[in-house]
Scaffold this motif. Sequence first.
Motif, PDB file in Angstrom:
ATOM      1  N   SER A   2       0.840  -1.196   0.000  1.00 15.25           N
ATOM      2  CA  SER A   2       0.000   0.000   0.000  1.00 15.25           C
ATOM      3  C   SER A   2       0.871   1.239   0.000  1.00 15.25           C
ATOM      4  O   SER A   2       1.972   1.248   0.534  1.00 15.25           O
ATOM      5  CB  SER A   2      -0.938   0.000   1.210  1.00 15.25           C
ATOM      6  OG  SER A   2      -0.181   0.110   2.387  1.00 15.25           O
ATOM      7  N   GLN A   3       0.361   2.276  -0.600  1.00 17.91           N
ATOM      8  CA  GLN A   3       1.075   3.552  -0.672  1.00 17.91           C
ATOM      9  C   GLN A   3       0.910   4.302   0.642  1.00 17.91           C
ATOM     10  O   GLN A   3      -0.134   4.196   1.298  1.00 17.91           O
ATOM     11  CB  GLN A   3       0.498   4.376  -1.816  1.00 17.91           C
ATOM     12  CG  GLN A   3       0.645   3.703  -3.156  1.00 17.91           C
ATOM     13  CD  GLN A   3       1.460   4.549  -4.086  1.00 17.91           C
ATOM     14  OE1 GLN A   3       1.551   5.730  -3.907  1.00 17.91           O
ATOM     15  NE2 GLN A   3       2.072   3.920  -5.064  1.00 17.91           N
ATOM     16  N   PRO A   4       1.938   5.073   1.049  1.00 18.52           N
ATOM     17  CA  PRO A   4       1.791   5.862   2.271  1.00 18.52           C
ATOM     18  C   PRO A   4       0.687   6.897   2.092  1.00 18.52           C
ATOM     19  O   PRO A   4       0.472   7.418   0.999  1.00 18.52           O
ATOM     20  CB  PRO A   4       3.143   6.547   2.455  1.00 18.52           C
ATOM     21  CG  PRO A   4       3.955   6.229   1.259  1.00 18.52           C
ATOM     22  CD  PRO A   4       3.217   5.243   0.430  1.00 18.52           C
ATOM     23  N   LYS A   5      -0.005   7.167   3.177  1.00 15.76           N
ATOM     24  CA  LYS A   5      -1.107   8.131   3.151  1.00 15.76           C
ATOM     25  C   LYS A   5      -0.563   9.537   2.946  1.00 15.76           C
ATOM     26  O   LYS A   5       0.369   9.966   3.625  1.00 15.76           O
ATOM     27  CB  LYS A   5      -1.870   8.059   4.480  1.00 15.76           C
ATOM     28  CG  LYS A   5      -3.025   8.993   4.550  1.00 15.76           C
ATOM     29  CD  LYS A   5      -3.679   8.936   5.910  1.00 15.76           C
ATOM     30  CE  LYS A   5      -4.600  10.131   6.046  1.00 15.76           C
ATOM     31  NZ  LYS A   5      -4.602  10.661   7.369  1.00 15.76           N
ATOM     32  N   GLN A   6      -1.106  10.246   1.987  1.00 18.22           N
ATOM     33  CA  GLN A   6      -0.726  11.624   1.728  1.00 18.22           C
ATOM     34  C   GLN A   6      -1.334  12.531   2.795  1.00 18.22           C
ATOM     35  O   GLN A   6      -2.481  12.333   3.194  1.00 18.22           O
ATOM     36  CB  GLN A   6      -1.222  12.068   0.342  1.00 18.22           C
ATOM     37  CG  GLN A   6      -0.572  11.331  -0.801  1.00 18.22           C
ATOM     38  CD  GLN A   6       0.904  11.658  -0.907  1.00 18.22           C
ATOM     39  OE1 GLN A   6       1.308  12.797  -0.743  1.00 18.22           O
ATOM     40  NE2 GLN A   6       1.711  10.640  -1.164  1.00 18.22           N
ATOM     41  N   PRO A   7      -0.561  13.516   3.282  1.00 15.38           N
ATOM     42  CA  PRO A   7      -1.121  14.421   4.288  1.00 15.38           C
ATOM     43  C   PRO A   7      -2.218  15.288   3.671  1.00 15.38           C
ATOM     44  O   PRO A   7      -2.181  15.617   2.485  1.00 15.38           O
ATOM     45  CB  PRO A   7       0.065  15.279   4.718  1.00 15.38           C
ATOM     46  CG  PRO A   7       1.051  15.175   3.606  1.00 15.38           C
ATOM     47  CD  PRO A   7       0.807  13.850   2.946  1.00 15.38           C
ATOM     48  N   THR A   8      -3.180  15.634   4.497  1.00 13.74           N
ATOM     49  CA  THR A   8      -4.243  16.527   4.040  1.00 13.74           C
ATOM     50  C   THR A   8      -3.704  17.954   4.013  1.00 13.74           C
ATOM     51  O   THR A   8      -2.658  18.253   4.608  1.00 13.74           O
ATOM     52  CB  THR A   8      -5.458  16.467   4.982  1.00 13.74           C
ATOM     53  OG1 THR A   8      -5.076  17.016   6.240  1.00 13.74           O
ATOM     54  CG2 THR A   8      -5.980  15.045   5.136  1.00 13.74           C
ATOM     55  N   GLU A  11      -3.252  19.264   7.457  1.00 17.05           N
ATOM     56  CA  GLU A  11      -2.053  18.758   8.120  1.00 17.05           C
ATOM     57  C   GLU A  11      -0.802  19.484   7.640  1.00 17.05           C
ATOM     58  O   GLU A  11       0.083  19.798   8.434  1.00 17.05           O
ATOM     59  CB  GLU A  11      -1.923  17.247   7.885  1.00 17.05           C
ATOM     60  CG  GLU A  11      -2.975  16.425   8.603  1.00 17.05           C
ATOM     61  CD  GLU A  11      -2.981  14.971   8.162  1.00 17.05           C
ATOM     62  OE1 GLU A  11      -3.392  14.126   8.982  1.00 17.05           O
ATOM     63  OE2 GLU A  11      -2.594  14.668   7.012  1.00 17.05           O
TER      64      GLU A  11
END
Length: 103
Positions: A2-8, A11
Motif C-alpha cells: 500500500s502507498q503511504p497516506k498523503q497528508p491533508t 495537516e
Amino acid sequence: MSQPKQPTLDEVVRAGRTFEQRMRSAQASLDRALVTGRSTDGTVVVLANGLGQLKAVQVSPTVFDGRDVAALQNAITESIRAAAANAAVLAREKMGPVEINLH
C-alpha cells in the motif's frame, strides 16, 4: 504494497505553522543570546548576539602600549570572525544550517 497516506491540506498547513513558530522562537532566543569572539593574542574581545549583530568591542589597554596599528586591526578582525563563527554554531544548534553576517 500500500502507498503511504498523503497528508491533508490541513495537516500540511498545521505543520507549516508549527515550523514557523519554532523558527520564530529560535530567532528570538538567538536575538537574546550573546556570543564572544577573541583575538588570538587576547587583546580584543567582540560581543555579538546569536544573529550575528555586533554589540560591543572591548580592547585591552595594553594594545596601546605598542602602538602597533596593524596588530590592532588584525586583532579586531580575528575577534569579529570568531564571534561570527560562534554565532553561526549557536544558530545551527537552534535553527539548523544558516549563514551569519555581522552587521
